[in-house]
Structures are given as structure tokens and as C-alpha cells.
Design a protein around this motif. Structure first.
Motif, short mmCIF file in Angstrom:
data_model
loop_
_atom_site.label_atom_id
_atom_site.label_comp_id
_atom_site.label_asym_id
_atom_site.label_seq_id
_atom_site.Cartn_x
_atom_site.Cartn_y
_atom_site.Cartn_z
N VAL A 67 0.86 -1.19 0.00
CA VAL A 67 0.00 0.00 0.00
C VAL A 67 0.89 1.24 0.00
O VAL A 67 2.00 1.20 0.54
CB VAL A 67 -0.95 0.03 1.22
N PRO A 68 0.43 2.33 -0.59
CA PRO A 68 1.24 3.54 -0.60
C PRO A 68 1.27 4.14 0.80
O PRO A 68 0.38 3.88 1.62
CB PRO A 68 0.50 4.46 -1.56
N MET A 69 2.31 4.91 1.09
CA MET A 69 2.37 5.51 2.41
C MET A 69 2.91 6.93 2.39
O MET A 69 3.68 7.30 1.51
CB MET A 69 3.19 4.65 3.36
N ALA A 70 2.46 7.66 3.36
CA ALA A 70 3.01 8.98 3.66
C ALA A 70 3.39 8.93 5.13
O ALA A 70 2.68 8.33 5.94
CB ALA A 70 1.99 10.07 3.40
N ALA A 71 4.53 9.50 5.48
CA ALA A 71 5.00 9.46 6.86
C ALA A 71 5.77 10.74 7.17
O ALA A 71 6.24 11.43 6.28
CB ALA A 71 5.91 8.25 7.06
N MET A 72 5.89 11.01 8.44
CA MET A 72 6.69 12.15 8.88
C MET A 72 8.16 11.81 8.69
O MET A 72 8.59 10.69 8.95
CB MET A 72 6.41 12.47 10.35
N ASP A 119 15.35 6.21 6.41
CA ASP A 119 16.15 5.02 6.11
C ASP A 119 15.30 3.91 5.51
O ASP A 119 15.82 2.97 4.91
CB ASP A 119 16.82 4.47 7.39
N ILE A 120 14.00 4.02 5.69
CA ILE A 120 13.07 2.99 5.21
C ILE A 120 12.30 3.45 3.98
O ILE A 120 12.17 2.72 3.01
CB ILE A 120 12.09 2.61 6.34
N VAL A 121 11.80 4.67 4.03
CA VAL A 121 10.99 5.21 2.94
C VAL A 121 11.86 6.10 2.05
O VAL A 121 12.52 7.01 2.54
CB VAL A 121 9.81 6.05 3.49
N GLU A 122 11.87 5.82 0.76
CA GLU A 122 12.59 6.65 -0.20
C GLU A 122 11.59 7.66 -0.78
O GLU A 122 10.69 7.27 -1.53
CB GLU A 122 13.19 5.78 -1.31
N HIS A 123 11.77 8.92 -0.40
CA HIS A 123 10.82 9.98 -0.79
C HIS A 123 10.61 10.01 -2.30
O HIS A 123 11.55 9.98 -3.08
CB HIS A 123 11.32 11.33 -0.29
N GLU A 124 9.35 10.07 -2.68
CA GLU A 124 8.90 10.15 -4.07
C GLU A 124 9.13 8.84 -4.85
O GLU A 124 8.84 8.79 -6.04
CB GLU A 124 9.55 11.32 -4.83
N ARG A 125 9.66 7.81 -4.22
CA ARG A 125 9.82 6.53 -4.90
C ARG A 125 9.02 5.43 -4.21
O ARG A 125 8.23 4.77 -4.83
CB ARG A 125 11.30 6.14 -4.98
N THR A 126 9.24 5.25 -2.92
CA THR A 126 8.52 4.20 -2.20
C THR A 126 7.48 4.79 -1.26
O THR A 126 6.75 4.05 -0.60
CB THR A 126 9.48 3.30 -1.39
N LEU A 168 8.68 -4.02 -3.38
CA LEU A 168 9.96 -4.54 -3.87
C LEU A 168 11.12 -4.12 -2.97
O LEU A 168 12.02 -4.91 -2.68
CB LEU A 168 10.22 -4.07 -5.30
N HIS A 169 11.09 -2.86 -2.52
CA HIS A 169 12.13 -2.34 -1.65
C HIS A 169 12.19 -3.14 -0.34
O HIS A 169 13.27 -3.53 0.11
CB HIS A 169 11.86 -0.86 -1.37
#
Length: 81
Positions: free
Chosen positions: A4-9, A16-23, A56-57
Motif C-alpha cells: 500500500v502507498p504511504m506517507a510518513a513524517m 532510512d526505510i521510505v525513499e521519498h517520491e519513490r517508495t 519490492l524495496h
């Protein structure tokens, strides 16, 4: 990992986990988080791309074998110091 897509602070180790604008989308403020969530809801194509990339990430970077290999390499490095 759930696909699922995510947005986080963008705090702590989230980057280190979420790659902005990619994952996913990393937000600098509560208002930006609200805007990022609205963006994901409005843009189904973006949400689907990010969800697939995030899955995938996670499979590549956080699979139990990958994590064990990273920890093992760290221990080997520390032992040789």
C-alpha cells in the motif's frame, strides 16, 4: 510490505526505510503530511507505483535473509577491529 502507498513524517529513521517520491512520501510537518495523504488519494497511478516500489524495496532490503546478512557483515567488521 503490505503493498500500500504511504506517507510518513520525516523523523527519526523513517528516511532510512521510505525513499521519498519513490517508495512513499516523507513529510516535514503535519500540514505537509495531510497534503501528501490527499495527493495519494487523488492520484491512484502515483499511489499504485509507490506501493509496488515499496513492496519490492521491502523484499530486497528487509527480507530476513538480507537482514541476517547485514548483521553478520557488521559483526565480522566489528570483530576485525
Amino acid at each position: 510490505a503490505l503493498g500500500v502507498p504511504m506517507a510518513a513524517m520525516d523523523t527519526g529513521g523513517t528516511g532510512d526505510i521510505v525513499e521519498h517520491e519513490r517508495t512513499g512520501l516523507l513529510s516535514a510537518s503535519a500540514d505537509a503530511l495531510g497534503a501528501d495523504l490527499a495527493r495519494l488519494v487523488a492520484d491512484k497511478s502515483l499511489a499504485a507505483r509507490m506501493a509496488a516500489a515499496a513492496r519490492l524495496h521491502v523484499e530486497r532490503m528487509f527480507d530476513s535473509r538480507a537482514v541476517v546478512a547485514k548483521v553478520e557483515a557488521l559483526y565480522i567488521e566489528l570483530r576485525s577491529r
